[in-house]
Design an enzyme around this catalytic site. Sequence first.
Site, PDB file in Angstrom:
ATOM      1  CB  ALA A  68      -0.921  -0.011   1.218  1.00 45.34           C
ATOM      2  N   GLY A 113       0.046  -5.017   0.521  1.00 45.42           N
ATOM      3  CA  GLY A 113      -0.958  -4.973  -0.532  1.00 45.42           C
ATOM      4  C   GLY A 113      -0.505  -5.622  -1.817  1.00 45.42           C
ATOM      5  CD  GLU A 116      -3.627  -7.306   1.815  1.00 45.39           C
ATOM      6  OE1 GLU A 116      -4.380  -7.575   2.762  1.00 45.39           O
ATOM      7  OE2 GLU A 116      -3.247  -6.140   1.553  1.00 45.39           O
ATOM      8  CD  GLU A 136       0.061  -5.709   5.563  1.00 45.21           C
ATOM      9  OE1 GLU A 136      -0.311  -5.600   4.387  1.00 45.21           O
ATOM     10  OE2 GLU A 136       0.650  -6.736   5.989  1.00 45.21           O
TER      11      GLU A 136
END
Length: 261
Positions: A68, A113, A116, A136
């Site tokens: 992210a 991310g 993911e 994270e």
Amino acid sequence: MATPQGRAAVTWNRDGSIVEFILDRPPANALGPELIDGLHTAIDYAQAVDAKVIVVASAVDGFFAAGADIKHMSTVDSASFRRYGDALRGALERLGALPVISVAAVDGLALGGGLELAMACTLRVGAARARLGLPEVKLGLIPGAGGTQRLPRLVGRSRALDLMLTGRQVEADEAYWIGLIDRLAEPDTTARATAWQLARELAAASTPAQLAVVRTVDAAYDRPLADGLRYEADQIQDLFEQGEAVEGLRAFIDKRTPEFA
């Protein structure tokens, strides 16, 4: 292979029924608003041309996607943080829900991310220098774009907890061993080339049958065995009545290549 179309954070190639998304947001393919919008645009294109297989790869050396956009998240208020999270989740969930088989080509870092995104694909191919992780917790967060849900389904609860509670990275060999990567590229071959090879294998098969395989396997995770067996029976009957099974069976008898849509 066709020339890449568009010049944004995500570009794409098309070769017949295969469409390749190329993440191209240096230096690390952080999943900021530009890349999220680019994924939606690429998905729109894949749907418009009725792609059978999608390959997700990177043009940034050393990175599939670093995760992210931390710089963006560090400057926003709670409402903007939620909007950003919803936008990222929306793009990955849209990719994962497509009636298309997708393959992530992981060559380099796929973190947070980025992993993911890879897990939202149907399958993952990794090269030797792939490094995967969900770090994270080191930021005081949890994986929030499907990581806590998809990782246990791929590697099991205990291994998923190990990765997410420590935030450690796994190398390609371990990722393959635990089931996070489905195929390893040969030592002198890129993940992208291996993903394309796999995509061509996938494109030659019956898409309705492939999607039924995915649905039926997924059903094994949330249904009792008896219910899953009934669901399997329903799926194969539907393929015979409405899918491409009749063509596949006839082609086998005729000793020819089936003409799947």
